[in-house]
Structure formats: C-alpha cells, structure tokens
Scaffold this active site. Structure first.
Site, PDB file in Angstrom:
ATOM      1  N   GLU B  30      26.651  -8.346 -30.629  1.00 51.52           N
ATOM      2  CA  GLU B  30      25.304  -8.416 -31.208  1.00 51.52           C
ATOM      3  C   GLU B  30      24.293  -8.857 -30.159  1.00 51.52           C
ATOM      4  OE1 GLU B  30      26.188 -11.168 -34.329  1.00 51.52           O
ATOM      5  OE2 GLU B  30      27.551  -9.748 -35.303  1.00 51.52           O
ATOM      6  N   LEU B  59      25.156  -6.611 -37.409  1.00 51.74           N
ATOM      7  CA  LEU B  59      25.795  -7.914 -37.636  1.00 51.74           C
ATOM      8  C   LEU B  59      27.035  -7.676 -38.492  1.00 51.74           C
ATOM      9  CD1 LEU B  59      22.683 -10.150 -38.386  1.00 51.74           C
ATOM     10  CD2 LEU B  59      23.537  -9.266 -36.212  1.00 51.74           C
ATOM     11  N   SER B  60      28.092  -7.266 -37.864  1.00 54.37           N
ATOM     12  CA  SER B  60      29.292  -6.824 -38.571  1.00 54.37           C
ATOM     13  C   SER B  60      30.524  -7.195 -37.756  1.00 54.37           C
ATOM     14  CB  SER B  60      29.262  -5.301 -38.759  1.00 54.37           C
ATOM     15  OG  SER B  60      28.081  -4.862 -39.382  1.00 54.37           O
ATOM     16  N   GLU B  61      30.832  -8.489 -37.708  1.00 56.03           N
ATOM     17  CA  GLU B  61      31.903  -8.926 -36.799  1.00 56.03           C
ATOM     18  C   GLU B  61      33.235  -8.237 -37.094  1.00 56.03           C
ATOM     19  OE1 GLU B  61      29.643 -10.822 -38.093  1.00 56.03           O
ATOM     20  OE2 GLU B  61      28.684 -11.837 -36.407  1.00 56.03           O
ATOM     21  N   PHE B  84      28.667 -16.346 -31.747  1.00 54.69           N
ATOM     22  CA  PHE B  84      29.232 -17.697 -31.772  1.00 54.69           C
ATOM     23  C   PHE B  84      30.704 -17.558 -32.175  1.00 54.69           C
ATOM     24  CE2 PHE B  84      24.796 -18.719 -31.993  1.00 54.69           C
ATOM     25  CZ  PHE B  84      24.668 -19.983 -31.435  1.00 54.69           C
ATOM     26  N   ASP B  86      32.428 -19.283 -33.913  1.00 56.41           N
ATOM     27  CA  ASP B  86      32.613 -19.579 -35.344  1.00 56.41           C
ATOM     28  C   ASP B  86      32.699 -18.294 -36.165  1.00 56.41           C
ATOM     29  OD1 ASP B  86      31.238 -22.717 -35.442  1.00 56.41           O
ATOM     30  OD2 ASP B  86      30.682 -21.366 -33.813  1.00 56.41           O
ATOM     31  N   HIS B 130      28.085 -23.551 -36.002  1.00 58.21           N
ATOM     32  CA  HIS B 130      27.808 -22.934 -34.703  1.00 58.21           C
ATOM     33  C   HIS B 130      28.314 -23.788 -33.541  1.00 58.21           C
ATOM     34  CE1 HIS B 130      25.148 -20.613 -37.248  1.00 58.21           C
ATOM     35  NE2 HIS B 130      24.742 -19.854 -36.253  1.00 58.21           N
TER      36      HIS B 130
END
Lengths: 302, 330
Positions: B30, B59-61, B84, B86, B130
C-alpha cells in the site's frame, strides 16, 4: 437437449460414476476422512473444457473432482489420492480438497484461491498474454471478503480472471436466501465486472454462449459466469437435510430421456471403467510420503 | 561495510539492487508509489525505476499476500510490504493456510519465493494496533520462516537468503531501527558473525549472554554498557537473523560458558519466541547451565499510545538490565 459427442457424454458419466463410487466406498467404510461430490454439476467443467487452453490455470475448491477429471481425465490418480494409495496425484497428502498438478490447483478454504488466481493472472497478462486464470467458486463463497478484494484488484488491473460460480442454491446446509443479500450479478456490477448467468443445461448451447465471452477475458476483462445449477447429493456424505421434495434438476435425467440409447451405452461403459479402477487402486500399496523434518524439537516418528 | 548508512537506507538499497538484478522480482503493498514511497519510505524510488514491478495496491492485505503467492506459484518472486506489521493479521489465512502450506501439502515441494515485510514494534507512539511484534503468532507453522532485520545483517543478503529458501518468509523490521546506523556498536564492544548470528561482546570473560532479535539489539547493547560500567558485569549479545526455525548449534559453546543466558524480546509476554527458544536451550545446555534461562519481554498488555505509558509496557534497556541483575543475584 442437443445430442452430445460421445466423448463429452463419456466424460460427464465418468465424473458421475466416479462420484457415485466414492459415496458407495464411504458407505462401505473403505474411505477415510471426507469428500464433497459434484453430482448434478458435472456439466459445468465439461462445458468449459474446450474453452480453456493447456496454458490456462484452473483453481478449484472442495467440490473439485469434476474440475480435475474434466482437465486431466485421470480417475486413477484422483482415486489413489482420495484412497491414499500409490500413484496419488499429491502422494495422499492433499486428499480430495488439495490437489495440484501442472496448472491446476485446489484448496480447501473458501475464497482463498481468488486472490492467488489474481496473482497468477497478473503473471499471465505480463508474461503470457492471452492466457487466463479460471477460478471455480460456489454461492457460499461470496460470504468471504477475499472474493471482493480479489475482484477489485482484478478489475483495477484488468486481469484475465474468469470466475465460474456454481450457484447450486445451498451452502453446505444453508439455503442461499439465508446467507446472501442481493445478487451475484449486483455484486459483480459493483466492480464494473461483466456477469453472465447460465441457466441452460445444454452443453452445446452453453459453449456457444460462453466462447466469445471467454475470449474477452483473455484480453484482460475479468468475467463472472454464474451457473444456476443443482447439487443432487449431500454436501459431503449422508448430511443432506433438505426435504425430499426440494426441486433438484438433473441434466442427466433430462438428457437420458431424449437420448436413451447413447446414455445407456456410455453409462454402462463408465460404470464398468470406474468399477475396474476402484478395484485396481484399492489393491495398490499405500502412498509414501515423509514430512520434511525441520529443526524444531519435539517431533519423532510414530 | 559503510557504517554511515542507516538501516532503512540499507534496506531500500537492497530492494533497488534486487529489483535491478532479478527481473522476476515484484514488490506489492500500500502507498508504495513515489513520491510517497511507502509509509516508512523503504520503497522510495522503486516505483520510478521499476514501474511495472512495483505495484501499489488497494487496502487489501489478504489479497495482496494472495496475489503475491500467485506470482510466486507462477514462477516469479514477490515481496510484500505490510504498511504496519500489525496488519499481517488481515492476511493470516493467506500466509498460514495457503502460502506456507502450499510448500508441502501437494505431496512434492512447491517453490514459493515470497517475503512479507512487517514494520513492527513500539516506542513510536502509534498505539495498540500499530506497534506490535506479532512474531509469536507465526512461530511453528510448517513451511514458514521468520527473520528479523538487524543492524548487523546486510538486508540484501537477508533478502537473497529468504528468496532462495523458496518458502514464505516474514521479515520483521523494528521501525526505530530504520533510522539507526548499520554496523554501529558501542566502543566498549566488538562484534562478529558466527554463521547466522551476530555476536556483540566484551573482550574478556563473560558473566552473561543475551539473545535478542535485531529490533532489540540497541536496547540490549545499552543494557550491556550499564551492566559493565555500573556493575562490572561483562556480557555478549547474540542476534540471529533467522528467528524461526533457529538452530543455535554454532553459539552453544559460548552459551555453555556463561553464568546466565537471558532471552530479550519485544513482543508481549506469554507464548513467545523467547519461551520457545529457552525451552530448546534448556534441553541442549542441560548440565552446563548454572541457572534457569531468564526471559524478558514487553508486558502482557496492549501498547498504550501516550509516551510515558508506552515506555512502561514496551521492553526498554533498563528492563533488560534489571532482568540480568535479578537473575544473577537470584
């Protein structure tokens, strides 16, 4: 229904006989674990068979025996995989739901394969233009967020992704109306992705309809093909809780009525072939595989 | 070894070099595009030089890791940047149930050259979601290796090694480390590599040894300085590049001769990498250990945002110092 070439009908009936044999073997306690049969849905991968090329990737799911047999016509390797015998496609490790051979791959987690197919489609677009990634999913799969992440990416990047939905109206035991708001068409439209719904059970008609659409996928336009189909059997085995009077259209019942002689001849041949394969595979020695032993402490052979 | 280069620059240069040398390498994540160049600027300049292979994503991990796996499956190599670390939780299924399993679940080995970079750790005031070190959640997954960025391991060599493994690897990168210098140690100590493990040590008899991932290295060295100058205790710090699986064979002779072995890590306490390592070392060093291996980590707590509260929770040099003193006194 249009008369099928012997080759097509033989493949359809091979799949059906194979699935029936699995259920029979389970009943006799000769199979381990679980399986998901595609009885009633055999025509979906057989329809697509001539529209896909060897260089295309196919991603399948838990209900994938028909997809595999339509691609490779290898009932021996598949049955050996399911029975854990020598000659198994994946040495008995993957079993019914986790198969990988050449450019064919299935996984057992719903929606998982769509993002993976998206990555493969990205590779194809750049390195092998004209190739496509075909992913089989069900109506239940649309509950998974991975589907939407992948559709968004595929459309954004104009990838050759063909999503084939076998909408059989039931996700395991849950009817569609209890698990899906809106429609698959509406969801595809939200991404600006073309959608077509196939209600026909006539393979010649289906191929005529889909052939030009599949070509557009090769040019980089993702497509959702939704088959209105029917799961004739249980989700896995002995777990069908639907009332007996629920309508289950069977392409084969319709076809058989119109083409009884061809059907009888090829069905007998398919049954005999599968009976012989089952006997031969059951007699094979067990599949051999050794887990790669890493350094972590605590493991020892049984 | 250019000692002036910051760790983040070293990693950025490693990615530049890798993309330049290998046309099969992709970087996905991203906000990677220039002029932004990633949230921590690690991908700066990459998209300008390699626009076809450095892809900024939605935004699609989950789908990012899935698509990266697809690239790997099709014969490419993929590096994913989690903005991040996380957020690796959003990709857990793709990492654990697809990428890692695919290496072996199809009977024969399926190469999956895939690296997932995870900017991790606290001390930056980013708060509970985060600032974490999520290593513990990925330990013990067949087919999945864990590495951690360190000021003593050249990132290009580490990236090459991970891709050569042809199995998915997580690279944990302490965010504070990005701005620290490579190969820099306190003048009281010297350092060397023992196979995979960087050993920072006092030149003389050792009272204790610390084992810590790269992100903890500077805190550990600060603790060693205090222990030496204020308490006359000499120590060594061992920093492995690959956290899991970790074979400690090469450093067992060193560990067997010290009065205390202490594992210091930055994740929240409980079910950690350190506890796994300590259990392994207890078995291997039984007979030469003089006291139980001491664990020290961040608190069993969420990581608060306010600086003074965060400091109380996240592992500090003072925590390591106190842990060593307590253990040696005990």
């Amino acid at each position: 229904m249009n008369r099928l070439a012997d080759e097509d009908l033989a493949l359809l009936l091979l799949i059906r006989s194979f699935e029936r044999k699995l259920l029979a073997l389970f009943e006799r306690g000769e199979l381990n674990g679980t399986t998901h049969t595609c009885l009633g849905q055999e025509y979906v991968p057989v329809s697509l068979r001539p529209l896909l090329r060897d260089g295309d990737w196919v991603f399948s799911n838990h209900r994938g025996h028909g997809h595999y047999l339509a691609r490779f016509e290898d009932p021996e390797g598949l049955l050996a995989e399911i029975m854990g015998r020598k000659g198994a496609v994946c040495d008995g490790v993957g079993g019914s739901q986790h198969l990988h051979r050449d450019r064919y791959l299935s996984t057992g987690v719903q929606g998982q394969s769509l993002p993976v197919a998206t990555g493969v489609a990205l590779h194809l677009k750049r390195r092998e233009p004209g190739g496509l990634a075909c992913v089989y999913i069900g109506d239940g799969t649309w509950g998974e967020g991975a589907v939407y992440e992948a559709l968004n990416m595929a459309q954004l990047w104009r990838l050759p992704l063909l999503v084939v939905v076998e909408h059989n109206g039931i996700a395991q035991s849950t009817p569609t109306e209890l698990q899906m708001a809106g429609t698959i068409a509406g969801r595809a439209a939200a991404f600006g992705i073309e959608h077509t719904r196939v209600t026909s059970l006539d393979i010649s008609e289906i191929r005529r309809h889909l052939a030009p659409l599949v070509e557009t996928v090769r040019g980089g336009a993702p497509l959702v093909v939704e088959f209105a189909t029917h799961r004739l059997g249980p989700h896995s085995k002995g777990d069908d809780t639907r009332p007996p009077d629920v309508v289950r259209s069977d392409w084969y019942a319709a076809y058989q009525a119109e083409h009884p002689d061809q059907s009888a001849r090829l069905e007998a041949a398919a049954r005999a072939r599968v009976d012989a394969i089952a006997e031969e595979v059951a007699a094979r020695p067990p599949a051999a595989w050794t887990p790669a032993a890493g350094s972590p402490a605590g493991w020892m052979p049984a | 070894m250019d000692a002036r280069v910051r760790v983040g620059e070293n990693l950025n240069q490693a990615l530049h070099g890798l993309l330049g040398d290998d046309p099969g390498v992709y970087v996905l994540g991203e906000d990677l595009l220039d002029p932004y160049g990633g949230a921590f600027k690690i991908t700066r300049g990459l998209s300008t030089r390699f626009p076809d292979r450095v892809l900024t994503t939605p935004l699609s991990e989950g789908a990012i890791v899935g698509a990266a796996s697809g690239l790997a499956l099709a014969g490419e190599k993929a590096i994913v940047e989690m903005m991040f670390g996380d957020f690796a939780g959003l990709a857990f299924d793709q990492i654990v149930n697809f990428a890692a399993k695919s290496v072996s679940m199809y009977g024969r080995r399926v190469p999956m050259p895939l690296v997932i970079r995870c900017p991790s750790g606290g001390n930056r005031g980013y708060g509970p979601t985060h600032s974490q070190n999520l290593q513990k959640h990925f330990i013990g997954v067949p087919g999945l290796s864990l590495f951690e960025m360190s000021p003593f391991h050249d990132n290009r060599a580490v990236l090459d090694r991970m891709l050569a493994l042809e199995e998915p690897c997580l690279l944990f990168e302490d965010k504070v480390l990005y701005t620290r210098r490579m190969y820099e140690v306190d003048e009281l100590f010297s350092w060397d590599l023992v196979e995979d493990v960087a050993v920072v040590r006092f030149d003389g008899d050792l009272d204790y040894a610390l084992i810590a991932p790269g992100g903890v290295a500077h805190r550990a060295i600060a603790a060693m300085r205090t222990l030496l100058l204020s308490h006359d205790l000499a120590g060594a710090l061992l920093v492995p590049s690959r956290l899991y699986p970790f074979d400690p064979a090469a450093v067992l002779p060193l560990l067997g001769q010290v009065g205390l072995v202490c594992v210091a890590e930055d994740g929240s306490a409980g079910g950690t990498w350190g506890s796994h390592l300590a259990a392994d070392l207890h078995t291997r060093l039984w007979g030469s250990l003089r006291r139980p291996i001491r664990l020290v980590s961040s608190a069993d707590s969420v990581i608060p945002t306010a600086a003074h509260l965060e400091r109380d929770v996240v592992l500090q040099d003072s925590t390591i110092c106190r842990a060593v003193l307590e253990a040696l006194d005990g």
